[in-house]
Design a protein around this motif. Sequence first.
Motif, PDB file in Angstrom:
ATOM      1  N   LYS A 144       0.836  -1.200   0.000  1.00  0.00           N
ATOM      2  CA  LYS A 144       0.000   0.000   0.000  1.00  0.00           C
ATOM      3  C   LYS A 144       0.871   1.250   0.000  1.00  0.00           C
ATOM      4  CE  LYS A 144      -3.436   2.470   2.787  1.00  0.00           C
ATOM      5  NZ  LYS A 144      -4.213   2.480   4.057  1.00  0.00           N
ATOM      6  N   PRO A 145       0.596   2.230  -0.891  1.00  0.00           N
ATOM      7  CA  PRO A 145       1.366   3.482  -0.877  1.00  0.00           C
ATOM      8  C   PRO A 145       1.227   4.198   0.465  1.00  0.00           C
ATOM      9  CG  PRO A 145       0.056   3.291  -2.881  1.00  0.00           C
ATOM     10  CD  PRO A 145      -0.419   2.206  -1.963  1.00  0.00           C
ATOM     11  N   THR A 179       6.001  12.993   0.930  1.00  0.00           N
ATOM     12  CA  THR A 179       5.184  12.504  -0.174  1.00  0.00           C
ATOM     13  C   THR A 179       3.699  12.677   0.112  1.00  0.00           C
ATOM     14  OG1 THR A 179       4.850  10.231   0.596  1.00  0.00           O
ATOM     15  CG2 THR A 179       6.954  10.731  -0.476  1.00  0.00           C
ATOM     16  N   GLY A 180       2.923  12.612  -0.957  1.00  0.00           N
ATOM     17  CA  GLY A 180       1.480  12.591  -0.824  1.00  0.00           C
ATOM     18  C   GLY A 180       0.992  11.173  -0.588  1.00  0.00           C
ATOM     19  N   PRO A 181      -0.338  10.959  -0.675  1.00  0.00           N
ATOM     20  CA  PRO A 181      -0.898   9.624  -0.437  1.00  0.00           C
ATOM     21  C   PRO A 181      -0.391   8.557  -1.410  1.00  0.00           C
ATOM     22  CG  PRO A 181      -2.620  11.299  -0.369  1.00  0.00           C
ATOM     23  CD  PRO A 181      -1.390  11.978  -0.873  1.00  0.00           C
ATOM     24  N   ASP A 182       0.097   8.977  -2.587  1.00  0.00           N
ATOM     25  CA  ASP A 182       0.609   7.984  -3.535  1.00  0.00           C
ATOM     26  C   ASP A 182       2.015   7.501  -3.186  1.00  0.00           C
ATOM     27  OD1 ASP A 182       2.173  10.188  -4.176  1.00  0.00           O
ATOM     28  OD2 ASP A 182       1.575  10.256  -6.295  1.00  0.00           O
ATOM     29  N   GLY A 183       2.642   8.138  -2.177  1.00  0.00           N
ATOM     30  CA  GLY A 183       3.951   7.722  -1.707  1.00  0.00           C
ATOM     31  C   GLY A 183       5.097   8.045  -2.640  1.00  0.00           C
ATOM     32  N   LYS A 184       4.834   8.700  -3.766  1.00  0.00           N
ATOM     33  CA  LYS A 184       5.868   8.888  -4.779  1.00  0.00           C
ATOM     34  C   LYS A 184       6.712  10.133  -4.521  1.00  0.00           C
ATOM     35  CE  LYS A 184       3.370   6.501  -8.489  1.00  0.00           C
ATOM     36  NZ  LYS A 184       2.783   6.623  -9.854  1.00  0.00           N
ATOM     37  N   LEU A 276       8.309  -0.239   4.011  1.00  0.00           N
ATOM     38  CA  LEU A 276       8.418  -0.056   5.459  1.00  0.00           C
ATOM     39  C   LEU A 276       7.598  -1.098   6.207  1.00  0.00           C
ATOM     40  CD1 LEU A 276       8.203   3.837   5.877  1.00  0.00           C
ATOM     41  CD2 LEU A 276      10.194   2.402   5.387  1.00  0.00           C
ATOM     42  N   ASP A 277       8.162  -1.606   7.289  1.00  0.00           N
ATOM     43  CA  ASP A 277       7.471  -2.534   8.167  1.00  0.00           C
ATOM     44  C   ASP A 277       6.547  -1.780   9.108  1.00  0.00           C
ATOM     45  OD1 ASP A 277       8.854  -5.542   8.356  1.00  0.00           O
ATOM     46  OD2 ASP A 277      10.100  -4.028   7.404  1.00  0.00           O
TER      47      ASP A 277
END
Length: 281
Positions: A144-145, A179-184, A276-277
């Motif tokens: 999940k991003p 980052t935003g919700p997209d994680g990019k 990430l864990d």
Amino acid sequence: MVTATAAASGAAATDRFRTDKSPFDAVKDTPKQRVDALAREVLDAVHATIRKHRVTYDEYNALKAWLIQVGQDGEWPLFLDVWVEHVIEDVATDHRHGNKGSIEGPYYVPNAPERGAHAALPMRADEKGAPLVWEGAIVSTAGKPLAGKVELWHADADGYYSQYAPGLPEWNLRGSFSTGPDGKFTITTIRPAAYQIPTDGACGKLIAAAGWHAWRPAHLHVKVSAPGHELLTAQLYFPGDPHNGDDIASAVKPELMLDPKQQPDGSYRMMYNFVLDPVRS
């Protein structure tokens, strides 16, 4: 011209450590029995080495003088981060299923300038080094991003870190990318150089006496975080560096190797994502 000295960088690293880390607060509830066991086993290992190699008084006194010099030079952060931290990091993160980490090293500075998700590191207008564009994303172990943050810092093309060498702008090649919700994220920087750890101080004397080298391969430092997930601290390396196989800090791992592609104009582009864990309950 930048001229860094072991004494100056050591003093800066020691001052930074004292500012950021409060001695014993994190372990104030550690049982006395554990402290006793750890201290005794370390001392037992020292005693065993002395007996095995029949250490002389001259060698013992040389050690005392060297330990005093390490403190006077402010090089305990350098010594511990180079020769000890990689084992602490291995033990602390051996449960993870996401990205592998590595040592923080002595040159981290918190609160680097926020740059957004797609930007360049702060750098001089004439910054030397091949341009490097890094595209990536932060995701969970479930894929999940994640909205999170990448803190990035690294040496310049001469092997120097801002705030630890004279003549460099305060935040040169240091920044935070949220980052935003997209994680990019997309980060523009320069390709750093391999460098030698300072050798004009106490650590350098040990290196010379033991016949070791002082080189670290070129690398990028990161701290990657997201709410509800474990902080990842890592160093990322470049293929082909002659010291990937004999890093003085023993911090290189295959999973941390980058794959930059050179472009027709001499710049580089690469992809590298972070997994990430979740925080353990």
